[in-house]
Enzyme design. Structure first.
Site, PDB file in Angstrom:
ATOM      1  N   LYS A 130      11.140   2.027   8.335  1.00 52.96           N
ATOM      2  CA  LYS A 130      11.013   3.391   7.813  1.00 52.96           C
ATOM      3  C   LYS A 130      11.561   4.413   8.794  1.00 52.96           C
ATOM      4  CE  LYS A 130       8.309   1.068   5.012  1.00 52.96           C
ATOM      5  NZ  LYS A 130       8.246   0.855   3.604  1.00 52.96           N
TER       6      LYS A 130
ATOM      7  N   ASP B  34      -1.506  -2.373  11.825  1.00 50.41           N
ATOM      8  CA  ASP B  34      -0.230  -2.348  11.101  1.00 50.41           C
ATOM      9  C   ASP B  34       0.395  -0.968  11.310  1.00 50.41           C
ATOM     10  OD1 ASP B  34       1.860  -2.354   9.351  1.00 50.41           O
ATOM     11  OD2 ASP B  34       0.745  -3.124   7.636  1.00 50.41           O
TER      12      ASP B  34
ATOM     13  N   TRP C  61      -2.247  -2.001   1.293  1.00 51.45           N
ATOM     14  CA  TRP C  61      -0.909  -2.355   0.805  1.00 51.45           C
ATOM     15  C   TRP C  61      -1.002  -3.696   0.072  1.00 51.45           C
ATOM     16  CZ3 TRP C  61       3.103  -5.334   4.014  1.00 51.45           C
ATOM     17  CH2 TRP C  61       4.357  -5.313   3.393  1.00 51.45           C
TER      18      TRP C  61
HETATM   19  C1  LIG Z   1       1.530  -0.791   5.227  1.00 54.03           C
HETATM   20  C2  LIG Z   1       2.814  -1.510   5.382  1.00 54.03           C
HETATM   21  N1  LIG Z   1       2.893  -2.481   6.301  1.00 54.03           N
HETATM   22  C3  LIG Z   1       4.017  -3.174   6.479  1.00 54.03           C
HETATM   23  C4  LIG Z   1       5.138  -2.918   5.739  1.00 54.03           C
HETATM   24  C5  LIG Z   1       6.331  -3.778   5.995  1.00 54.03           C
HETATM   25  O1  LIG Z   1       7.528  -3.169   6.174  1.00 54.03           O
HETATM   26  P1  LIG Z   1       8.834  -3.963   6.550  1.00 54.03           P
HETATM   27  O2  LIG Z   1       8.570  -5.417   6.448  1.00 54.03           O
HETATM   28  O3  LIG Z   1       9.848  -3.520   5.588  1.00 54.03           O
HETATM   29  O4  LIG Z   1       9.140  -3.536   7.953  1.00 54.03           O
HETATM   30  C6  LIG Z   1       5.113  -1.925   4.753  1.00 54.03           C
HETATM   31  C7  LIG Z   1       6.261  -1.666   3.899  1.00 54.03           C
HETATM   32  O5  LIG Z   1       6.243  -1.037   2.881  1.00 54.03           O
HETATM   33  C8  LIG Z   1       3.907  -1.202   4.578  1.00 54.03           C
HETATM   34  O6  LIG Z   1       3.809  -0.223   3.680  1.00 54.03           O
END
Ligand SMILES: Cc1ncc(COP(=O)(O)O)c(C=O)c1O
Length: 400
Positions: free
Chosen positions: A248, A213, A132
Site C-alpha cells: 500500500k 499486522d 480482514w
Molecule cells: C489487514 C491486511 N493485512 C495484510 C494485507 C496483505 O497485503 P499484501 O499481501 O498485499 O501485502 C492486507 C491487504 O489488503 C490487509 O488489508
C-alpha cells in the site's frame, strides 16, 4: 472415475471474487469499492513517481537475476527494520530482530502462522471481530485454531475497549493474538496511544504472544506516528512478531514486498529463529521475489527519492481524508437517513459504512455498485465522477 472428479469447486474469494463479478458487469456506470487498492482522483491505481524513477535506475544498472538470499537482500532488510522499529532502535544494532522478506504482507502472515505453529507449538490465534477476511483463511491453513476477541461497537461505530480488554485478560497464557497496527481493516477504527499501552500491558501480564499486522504504515497519520503499537509492545520489552508490507505505502501491490520481523530478547535467540524462518521459507517458496525489494531499497538509499516517497504517501493519505469529508457531505445532501460523521473519524482506506448485507446486495443489483458484504467501503475508490451517483444510491438503499 477421473481422480480429479472428487475436487469440489471452492467459493470465490469474498473480496477478490467481487472484482471478477465487477469486471463482468456491462453497466458503464458501475463502481467498484471492494478491493483494498489505493486509487487516485481519476480512479486509477497509480505507480508512484519515486517508484518509476527507481525502476529506471534499476534498468540502467543492468543487475543480475540470480536468487536472493532465503530471507531477502540485507540492504532491504535493514531499511524495513528501520521503518518499522525506528532508525535508532538498539535491537536492530544488537541483532535481536530476525527478519525475512516475504511475498507481501500475506506471505509474512502465513510465515508467522507457520512459525508459531511449527516452531513454538502454538494451537490458537485470537483475531479481532471483525477482521480482514483473509486472516482466518491464512491461519487456519497454517493449522491454527481461530478464536475472536471483541473489537468494534456496531451501534456507536467506535472501539469496544472494555470488551476487548476483558477478553484479552482471560486468554490462556502463551496464546497468540493478532492486532492491526493501524487503519484497522475493515473498521478503520484504531486504538489511541493510551489504549495501545493498556493492550501491551495486558499482553505482557498474560504472557500473550502478539503478531502485529502492519499493512498500512503511513496511511493513518504518517509512517513514524503509525508505528505507535510497535513502540507500545517494545516499551514492555516483549517478544512479538510484525508482518509489514510495502503493497500500500509504495503502491507495490503486484511486486509482493513484505517482511516478517520476529523480535527476540537476545541475539542468540534471534539467530536461531532466523535459521528456522529460513527452513520454512526454503521449503515453501525457496526465496523471495527481488524486483519490489530492489525498488524499496533504491528509494530509501537516496535522500531525494525518500523525500519524494514521503510526499507521495502524504498525498495519498490527504486525498483519502478529503474524500471522507466529501462522502459524508454527499450522503447528507442525498438525504441519507442517519448521522454518518463517524466516517470522518475512521483511519486509512476503509470505511465500515454500517450497510447491511441486504443493502449491499441491493446496491449491486440496482446500481452495479460493488461493496464487500460486511459493508466495508474502499473510500479511495470514491471520486468526483462517481460520488453523486454513489451517495444517492446509498441513500436509496437505506430507505429500503
Ligand atoms: C489487514 C491486511 N493485512 C495484510 C494485507 C496483505 O497485503 P499484501 O499481501 O498485499 O501485502 C492486507 C491487504 O489488503 C490487509 O488489508
Amino acid at each position: 472415475m477421473n481422480l480429479f472428479e472428487q475436487v469440489t469447486a471452492a467459493p470465490p474469494d469474498p473480496i477478490l471474487g467481487l472484482t471478477e463479478a465487477f469486471r463482468n458487469d456491462p453497466n458503464p456506470d458501475k463502481i467498484n469499492l471492494t478491493v483494498g487498492v489505493y486509487q487516485d482522483a481519476t480512479g486509477t491505481a497509480p505507480v508512484l513517481d519515486c517508484v518509476r524513477e527507481a525502476e529506471k535506475r534499476l534498468a540502467a544498472a543492468n543487475g543480475s537475476k540470480s536468487y536472493l538470499p532465503i530471507n531477502g537482500h540485507p540492504d532491504y532488510i535493514g531499511h524495513t527494520q528501520k521503518l518499522v522499529f525506528g532508525e535508532g532502535d538498539e535491537r536492530i544494532q544488537t541483532g535481536c530482530i530476525a527478519s525475512a522478506h516475504t511475498p507481501g504482507g500475506t506471505g509474512g502472515l502465513r510465515l508467522a502462522g507457520d512459525f508459531v505453529r511449527q516452531c513454538l507449538g502454538q494451537r490458537t490465534i485470537w483475531v479481532s471481530n471483525p477482521t480482514w477476511a483473509n486472516h482466518q483463511g491464512i491461519f487456519s491453513r497454517a493449522d491454527l485454531d481461530i478464536a475472536v476477541y471483541p473489537y468494534y461497537n456496531v451501534d456507536s461505530h467506535d472501539l469496544n475497549v472494555e470488551g476487548m480488554i476483558t477478553v484479552l485478560e482471560d486468554i490462556p497464557e502463551n496464546d497468540v493474538v493478532l492486532f492491526h497496527a493501524c487503519c484497522h481493516n475493515p473498521t478503520g477504527v484504531d486504538p489511541s496511544e493510551e489504549i495501545w499501552k493498556t493492550i501491551a500491558k495486558v499482553c505482557k501480564e498474560r504472557r500473550l504472544l502478539p503478531i502485529i499486522d502492519f499493512a498500512y504504515q503511513g496511511f493513518a497519520t504518517g509512517w513514524i506516528d503509525d508505528a505507535v503499537a510497535i513502540r507500545a509492545f517494545s516499551e514492555y520489552g516483549m517478544e512479538f512478531l510484525v508482518c509489514s508490507s510495502f503493497s500500500k505505502n509504495f503502491g507495490l501491490y503486484q511486486d509482493r514486498v513484505g517482511t516478517l520481523h520476529v523480535v527476540a530478547k537476545n541475539p542468540g535467540e534471534s539467530k536461531r529463529i532466523l535459521s528456522q524462518l529460513k527452513v520454512l521459507v526454503r521449503t515453501n517458496y525457496s526465496n523471495p521475489p527481488a524486483h519490489g525489494s530492489a525498488i524499496v531499497s533504491t528509494v530509501l538509499n537516496d535522500r531525494d527519492l525518500t523525500q519524494q516517497w514521503e510526499e507521495e504517501l502524504k498525498a495519498m493519505r490527504t486525498r483519502i481524508n478529503s474524500v471522507r469529508e466529501q462522502f459524508v457531505d454527499g450522503l447528507s445532501k442525498a438525504g441519507a437517513p442517519g448521522d454518518f460523521s463517524f466516517i470522518k473519524e475512521q483511519m486509512g482506506m476503509f470505511s465500515f459504512s454500517g450497510l447491511t448485507p441486504g443493502q449491499v446486495q441491493y446496491l449491486r443489483d440496482q446500481y452495479s455498485i460493488y461493496i464487500v458484504k460486511s459493508g466495508r467501503i474502499n473510500v479511495a475508490g470514491v471520486n468526483d465522477r462517481n460520488i453523486d451517483r454513489l451517495c444517492s444510491a446509498i441513500a436509496d438503499s437505506l430507505k429500503m
